[in-house]
Design a protein around this motif. Structure first.
Motif, PDB file in Angstrom:
ATOM      1  N   LYS A  22       0.831  -1.201   0.000  1.00  0.00           N
ATOM      2  CA  LYS A  22       0.000   0.000   0.000  1.00  0.00           C
ATOM      3  C   LYS A  22       0.867   1.253   0.000  1.00  0.00           C
ATOM      4  O   LYS A  22       0.650   2.184  -0.766  1.00  0.00           O
ATOM      5  N   ARG A  23       1.881   1.261   0.850  1.00  0.00           N
ATOM      6  CA  ARG A  23       2.778   2.408   0.973  1.00  0.00           C
ATOM      7  C   ARG A  23       3.546   2.630  -0.330  1.00  0.00           C
ATOM      8  O   ARG A  23       3.640   3.736  -0.834  1.00  0.00           O
ATOM      9  N   ILE A  24       4.066   1.554  -0.878  1.00  0.00           N
ATOM     10  CA  ILE A  24       4.818   1.645  -2.141  1.00  0.00           C
ATOM     11  C   ILE A  24       3.894   2.111  -3.265  1.00  0.00           C
ATOM     12  O   ILE A  24       4.254   2.949  -4.080  1.00  0.00           O
ATOM     13  N   MET A  29       1.990   6.265  -6.978  1.00  0.00           N
ATOM     14  CA  MET A  29       0.888   7.106  -7.465  1.00  0.00           C
ATOM     15  C   MET A  29       1.253   8.582  -7.349  1.00  0.00           C
ATOM     16  O   MET A  29       1.013   9.355  -8.280  1.00  0.00           O
ATOM     17  N   CYS A  30       1.853   8.966  -6.231  1.00  0.00           N
ATOM     18  CA  CYS A  30       2.258  10.364  -6.044  1.00  0.00           C
ATOM     19  C   CYS A  30       3.296  10.769  -7.089  1.00  0.00           C
ATOM     20  O   CYS A  30       3.208  11.850  -7.669  1.00  0.00           O
ATOM     21  N   SER A  44      -6.151  14.624 -16.270  1.00  0.00           N
ATOM     22  CA  SER A  44      -5.347  15.326 -15.269  1.00  0.00           C
ATOM     23  C   SER A  44      -5.095  14.507 -14.019  1.00  0.00           C
ATOM     24  O   SER A  44      -4.100  14.727 -13.342  1.00  0.00           O
ATOM     25  N   ARG A  45      -5.982  13.580 -13.686  1.00  0.00           N
ATOM     26  CA  ARG A  45      -5.797  12.780 -12.482  1.00  0.00           C
ATOM     27  C   ARG A  45      -5.827  11.303 -12.841  1.00  0.00           C
ATOM     28  O   ARG A  45      -6.570  10.885 -13.722  1.00  0.00           O
ATOM     29  N   LEU A  46      -5.047  10.553 -12.130  1.00  0.00           N
ATOM     30  CA  LEU A  46      -5.035   9.105 -12.298  1.00  0.00           C
ATOM     31  C   LEU A  46      -6.302   8.559 -11.654  1.00  0.00           C
ATOM     32  O   LEU A  46      -6.554   8.812 -10.482  1.00  0.00           O
ATOM     33  N   SER A  47      -7.109   7.825 -12.416  1.00  0.00           N
ATOM     34  CA  SER A  47      -8.358   7.303 -11.871  1.00  0.00           C
ATOM     35  C   SER A  47      -8.387   5.782 -11.958  1.00  0.00           C
ATOM     36  O   SER A  47      -7.708   5.180 -12.788  1.00  0.00           O
ATOM     37  N   LEU A  48      -9.207   5.193 -11.106  1.00  0.00           N
ATOM     38  CA  LEU A  48      -9.370   3.738 -11.094  1.00  0.00           C
ATOM     39  C   LEU A  48      -9.911   3.253 -12.441  1.00  0.00           C
ATOM     40  O   LEU A  48      -9.402   2.282 -13.004  1.00  0.00           O
ATOM     41  N   LEU A 173      -3.812  -0.581  -8.801  1.00  0.00           N
ATOM     42  CA  LEU A 173      -5.258  -0.813  -8.829  1.00  0.00           C
ATOM     43  C   LEU A 173      -5.840  -0.892  -7.414  1.00  0.00           C
ATOM     44  O   LEU A 173      -6.884  -0.304  -7.132  1.00  0.00           O
ATOM     45  N   GLU A 174      -5.155  -1.638  -6.545  1.00  0.00           N
ATOM     46  CA  GLU A 174      -5.622  -1.780  -5.157  1.00  0.00           C
ATOM     47  C   GLU A 174      -5.708  -0.428  -4.462  1.00  0.00           C
ATOM     48  O   GLU A 174      -6.686  -0.137  -3.777  1.00  0.00           O
ATOM     49  N   ASN A 175      -4.680   0.382  -4.631  1.00  0.00           N
ATOM     50  CA  ASN A 175      -4.657   1.685  -3.977  1.00  0.00           C
ATOM     51  C   ASN A 175      -5.731   2.618  -4.527  1.00  0.00           C
ATOM     52  O   ASN A 175      -6.381   3.346  -3.776  1.00  0.00           O
ATOM     53  N   LEU A 176      -5.922   2.598  -5.832  1.00  0.00           N
ATOM     54  CA  LEU A 176      -6.959   3.443  -6.428  1.00  0.00           C
ATOM     55  C   LEU A 176      -8.358   2.965  -6.004  1.00  0.00           C
ATOM     56  O   LEU A 176      -9.242   3.786  -5.771  1.00  0.00           O
TER      57      LEU A 176
END
Length: 183
Positions: A22-24, A29-30, A44-48, A173-176
């Motif tokens: 999750k942290r990685i 993502m950042c 403009s934004r990364l989306s699921l 994918l999990e984080n999004l």
């Protein structure tokens, strides 16, 4: 005599738990969002939803600025980024209008990717390599088309499926998905 890949008996394996992934994933993502923070694109934004669409086809993945950046990162981590670099270089090459620039760029592409033992030599057959060698003498927009098709096919059949199974993609994918459920 132990082989070079044998591990000492007391070796501990590093296993990432869910929190580590999750942290990685958040960190990645950042970094992705920061890469494109000054972009005025509609994406403009990364989306699921966009990220899920990457699994529909390699073409879909490469059409996305985030998808392309993530795929390149994955290939670099596998030390196999020469194919995507060649493919992207060819896409840029096709946009050249000046015959002088085209000739100069064709020679550079040949030296960098096509010539045997070149720094980023791509995996193409002998006949295609020889055809390109002849094409470079009087280059056209289509000088690298056959090699580009071969490389795209290799990525589509080999690298792309591995990417879809990779930790980098699954964690993203999990984080999004987690962010989407939080609202």
């Amino acid at each position: 005599m132990p082989s070079l890949i044998d591990e000492p008996p007391n070796a501990q394996h590093f296993i990432m738990d869910r929190d580590d992934r999750k942290r990685i994933g958040k960190n990645f993502m950042c970094r992705l969002q920061c890469m494109f923070s000054n972009s005025s694109s509609s994406e403009s934004r990364l989306s699921l939803e966009d990220t899920q669409q990457w699994s529909q086809s390699l073409e879909r993945l490469l059409e996305s600025k985030y998808g392309l950046a993530t795929f390149r990162n994955f290939l670099k981590s596998e030390y196999s980024d020469e194919n995507i670099e060649f493919w992207l270089t060819c896409e840029d090459y096709k946009k050249i209008k000046s015959s002088f620039r085209m000739s100069s760029r064709a020679k550079k592409i040949y030296e960098q990717f096509i010539k045997a033992e070149s720094p980023k030599e791509i995996n193409i057959d002998y006949q295609t390599r020889e055809q390109i060698k002849r094409n470079v003498k009087t280059p056209t927009v289509h000088s690298f088309d056959d090699a580009q098709k071969i490389v795209y096919g290799l990525m589509e059949r080999d690298s792309y499926p591995r990417f879809l199974r990779s930790d980098i993609y699954r964690t993203l994918l999990e984080n999004l998905a987690a962010d989407a459920t939080k609202g």
